[in-house]
Design an enzyme around this catalytic site. Structure first.
Site, PDB file in Angstrom:
ATOM      1  N   GLU A  95       8.244  77.281 -11.377  1.00  7.88           N
ATOM      2  CA  GLU A  95       8.049  76.424 -10.014  1.00  7.88           C
ATOM      3  C   GLU A  95       7.613  77.152  -8.977  1.00  7.88           C
ATOM      4  O   GLU A  95       8.285  77.902  -8.543  1.00  7.88           O
ATOM      5  CB  GLU A  95       9.569  75.898  -9.815  1.00  7.88           C
TER       6      GLU A  95
ATOM      7  N   ASP B  92      13.181  78.378 -12.015  1.00  6.34           N
ATOM      8  CA  ASP B  92      13.671  77.737 -10.701  1.00  6.34           C
ATOM      9  C   ASP B  92      12.871  78.712  -9.624  1.00  6.34           C
ATOM     10  O   ASP B  92      13.355  80.051  -9.720  1.00  6.34           O
ATOM     11  CB  ASP B  92      15.118  77.445 -10.592  1.00  6.34           C
TER      12      ASP B  92
END
Length: 829
Positions: free
Chosen positions: A528, A491
């Site tokens: 990401e 993330d």
């Protein structure tokens, strides 16, 4: 919500022989509450109770570090000395025998504190009265231990080595709980660590031997009390009266049922404690091994553990819904959907009730996505079925992985190392890192809001600090070795590319070490590649030819092309060809582009064609949260109410168009849980806090679409996996593809057709056409290879089951009239 309890003051204490005067001298240096409830103080080994480091003198403090340790495994050291046989020394030197005391606690019995000898043979019981071992604390031996391996490490036959990083601490006490009925304020042992004996560099360590064992279900809980200089230096956040969890704790004990305070052991609603299970029966993997799929073959299904089976329509018993076992129970659906990998939203332990720590506009919600990690080694305790606790969570996670692997499905974890759930000074949720070494674990600055916030969540984990980097690597290896995980999605990974001052690094150490780590060599890695501080690295993320990327440019382009935005023909061709303009560099491959159109945050596929604007009022922030740029189109009517049949038909067609584009694109495709039946969140594009129908998979609606859209969705996934031209390990060449286009610069053109050629791979040529115009396009078909004819596999304008005919329907002539907002796939046979 505080994760650690405040100290009880004024509790009775029993002192050992000849230690009363020295114990007073020692405890006088603590805060008035530092005796931590009814527990008894036990010396860790022998020397220096006055602890020079606590008083600011001598080595071992912030100015006397011994350097950071390299990662390694803790080898069993020679057996500890028999401390109990040491000769009694003078009281002033504090070198008497290491007498220990425990709290006498049973189920329903919270009596006074007794010396350890009196406790020998008294059977304790857990909060659920499960059998526990005979506890003879007289047998426990304490020795200096080793700094080699962080966290709790089994050594010898019945020993464990504890090691924790706290570079600026002046005192560290280890609290151990053998009796599961004891509250956090009633440790069986409280062991002050000596800065001269129990500290190596910035690591504090101690070894305990002859620890009582109890078999399956028995946990030894533990935590730390840590203090530093007072007043605290800039960046420090000391919580000396709060029990801190070990960042390396393999299990976390606390609230056991999702969202239910009453499920907290011993009535402690806001307490989380590290835990160890020594004698669990080894998990039987039954010879099931990770599938080891080639990266180009992957089709990923993004899944939320809680939401997947939480709804009553799952048909599972209430205690099994929303659990790891719930996923295992539904493995057949994943097989039917055609996917071969799941990407689980965060399953590292987090506090699902973090929004309810104090009154605020979001205190009606529960964190169901999990992007607020507290422990990087422990599985989410409430994801155990029937509220069975942390040991069951670990065992059931393995059962889930084993079941998925047996079905040929890999398991990827969405991991959050960019920030933690500890919050900020304005709304702290102290669990571990803040009280251990705040300015090592977090990026800090001198301002009214000292936590640098590149994550949008209040703090930023300082991943390129050597010890934090070590924690990240150790955590990843743990999930691969212990739980057989196949890969990770990181993330907001760009936040991990910043140095301690927040500046982007061209070669961030933590990213490099993850790429080169031998234990992680078989895993899939996806970044990401952006953060909330403006660092956007799609196509440029530091990768060492190992890292893949969530391709945000793919998502944006495909959404806009399918809804009919002009001027995108060239870019659309690049994106569905593997984005070679970004990834055809060095040894990178098409599969390093993770292609997606929808994900957990943002609109679902259904909402993407039903809403022009977000509708996030239920989040309590007056619709201010969530992304405003969704590249969505409602097909002429906002929302689900009062929709005409024509709009409904167009919406399903647009969903088929986008899914077809995703499945025929080169790269790694990812689909969102629920999109296979058309799940809607009512236009809410930020449902992180809704433990209800907004997020929960609706199994009844799946059945309603079983022969409709689900048939198309799953059929296209299976077609992609089976066809050699649709998941390539190498980028397309001019021999692999023919673009039926001679006017790339026509800004108004929204029609694109091309042929993928079978050059011996098998499966036959494929002809694809995408028409985003509002009128028919009469397309001339290229001649099929010699002796073959075109067979229609997909026409998104046709109703089910004609929209997808996997065997191919013959009869295509030299031309095909591609419908408005329609797409086509033909196969040469």
């Amino acid at each position: 919500m505080s994760s650690c309890g405040a100290i009880a003051r004024g509790a009775p204490t029993v002192f050992s022989r000849g230690q009363k005067r020295d114990l007073r001298r020692r405890t006088a240096r603590r805060s008035s509450g530092a005796l931590y409830g009814a527990a008894t103080v036990a010396t860790a080994m022998s020397p220096s109770p006055t602890r020079r480091n606590r008083d600011g003198g001598g080595g071992g403090g912030c100015g006397g570090r011994g350097g950071h340790l390299m990662s390694g495994s803790c080898s069993a050291s020679p057996g500890p000395p028999d401390i109990s046989s040491r000769a009694e020394r003078g009281a002033d030197s504090w070198r008497g025998p290491s007498e220990s005391y425990v709290s006498r606690r049973r189920c329903g019995d919270h009596s006074d504190v007794v010396p350890r000898a009196s406790f020998a043979g008294a059977p304790a019981q857990s909060n659920n009265c499960a059998p526990q071992p005979q506890i003879n604390v007289d047998d426990i031996r304490i020795s200096p231990g080793s700094p080699d391996a962080m966290g709790p490490t089994p050594v010898g036959d019945r020993g464990v080595n504890f090691a924790i990083f706290a570079s600026c601490a002046t005192s560290v006490d280890l609290c151990v709980y053998f009796d599961e009925a004891s509250t956090s304020r009633q440790p069986s042992l409280r062991i002050p660590l000596d800065g001269d004996v129990n500290r190596t560099g910035d690591t504090w360590h101690v070894r305990l031997d002859n620890i009582p064992r109890g078999g399956d279900g028995y946990l030894v809980r533990y935590g730390y009390l840590v203090a530093g200089d007072e007043p605290a230096r800039k960046g420090d956040r000391w919580h000396p009266d709060h029990l801190l969890a070990d960042p390396y704790a393999p299990l976390v004990e606390g609230r056991r049922v999702f969202g239910d305070h009453s499920s907290s052991p011993n009535g402690e609603e806001k307490i989380w404690m590290g835990a160890i299970q020594f004698d669990a029966t080894p998990f039987d993997w039954g010879g099931v091994t990770p599938p080891g799929l080639p990266p180009q073959d992957l089709v990923i299904y993004e899944l939320t553990t809680r939401a997947f089976t939480n709804d009553a329509s799952s048909g599972l018993n209430p205690g099994r819904r929303g659990s790891f076992l719930g996923i295992a129970d539904k493995v057949q659906h994943l097989v039917d959907a055609g996917v071969n990998a799941v990407e689980l939203l965060p399953v590292f332990h987090f506090d699902e009730m973090e929004f309810q720590r104090s009154p605020n506009p979001r205190d009606h919600m529960h964190n169901t996505w999990g992007y607020s990690t507290l422990s990087f080694f422990a599985p989410m305790t409430p994801y155990a079925s029937e509220g069975a606790g942390p040991a069951a969570a670990a065992r059931e996670f393995k059962t889930m992985v084993k079941t998925l692997h047996a079905a040929g499905i890999e398991v990827l974890l969405d991991v959050v190392y960019n920030h933690t759930g500890e919050g900020t000074d304005q709304m702290p949720n102290t669990f571990s890192f803040r009280g251990l070494d705040n300015k090592a674990y977090y990026m800090m600055e001198e301002s009214a809001h000292p936590y640098k916030n590149y994550t949008g969540c209040g703090n930023t984990f300082n991943c390129n600090h050597p010890m934090v980097q070590r924690l990240v690597l150790d955590s990843l290896r743990h999930w691969v070795d212990e739980y057989h995980v196949d890969g990770f999605r990181f993330d907001l990974t760009s936040a991990m590319c910043r140095d301690q001052n927040g500046e982007p690094m061209t070669s961030p150490p933590v990213i490099r070490e993850i790429a080169k780590d031998p234990v992680l060599a078989r895993t899939k890695l996806f970044a990401e590649p952006w953060d909330c501080g403006g660092l956007y690295q799609v196509g440029t993320f530091p990768n060492w030819d190992r890292w893949g990327e969530w391709n945000g440019k793919y998502r944006d382009c495909v959404r806009r092309w399918i809804k009919g935005d002009a001027g995108l023909k060239s870019e659309f061709a690049k994106r569905i060809s593997g984005s070679s303009d970004m990834y055809h560099v060095n040894a990178r491959k098409p599969y390093h582009s993770l292609n997606f159109i929808t994900a957990h945050d943002g609109f679902t596929m259904r909402d993407l064609v039903s809403y022009n604007s977000k509708h996030n009022d239920a989040n309590g922030e007056q619709n201010r949260d969530g992304c405003n740029d969704n590249d969505s189109w409602n097909c002429g009517h906002e929302g689900e109410d009062g929709v005409s049949d024509g709009v409904k038909s167009l919406r399903w067609r647009q969903m088929r168009n986008m899914h077809l584009a995703l499945m025929i694109s080169q790269g790694t495709p990812m689909v969102l849980m629920g999109d296979e039946y058309g799940h809607t969140r009512g236009g809410n594009n930020n449902t992180y806090g809704h433990d209800n129908a907004l997020n929960s998979f609706n199994w009844d609606k799946l059945e309603h679409q079983r022969d409709g859209y689900f048939r198309f969705h799953s059929g296209m996934v299976k077609f992609r996996v089976a066809h050699p031209l649709l998941g390539r390990a190498e980028f397309l060449t001019d021999q692999d593809v023919t673009w039926h286009e001679d006017n790339w610069d026509n800004h108004e053109s929204c029609f694109l057709a091309f042929t993928l050629h079978d050059r011996g791979q098998g499966g036959g040529d494929l002809y694809l056409a995408f028409n985003s115009h509002e009128f028919f396009v009469d397309a001339a078909l290229p001649p099929p290879p010699g002796g073959k004819t075109w067979h229609r596999v997909v026409d998104t304008n046709l109703p089910s089951p004609e929209d997808f005919t996997p065997e191919g329907k013959p009869g295509c002539g030299a031309r095909y009239n591609v419908a408005p907002r329609g797409s086509l796939m033909l196969q040469a046979k």
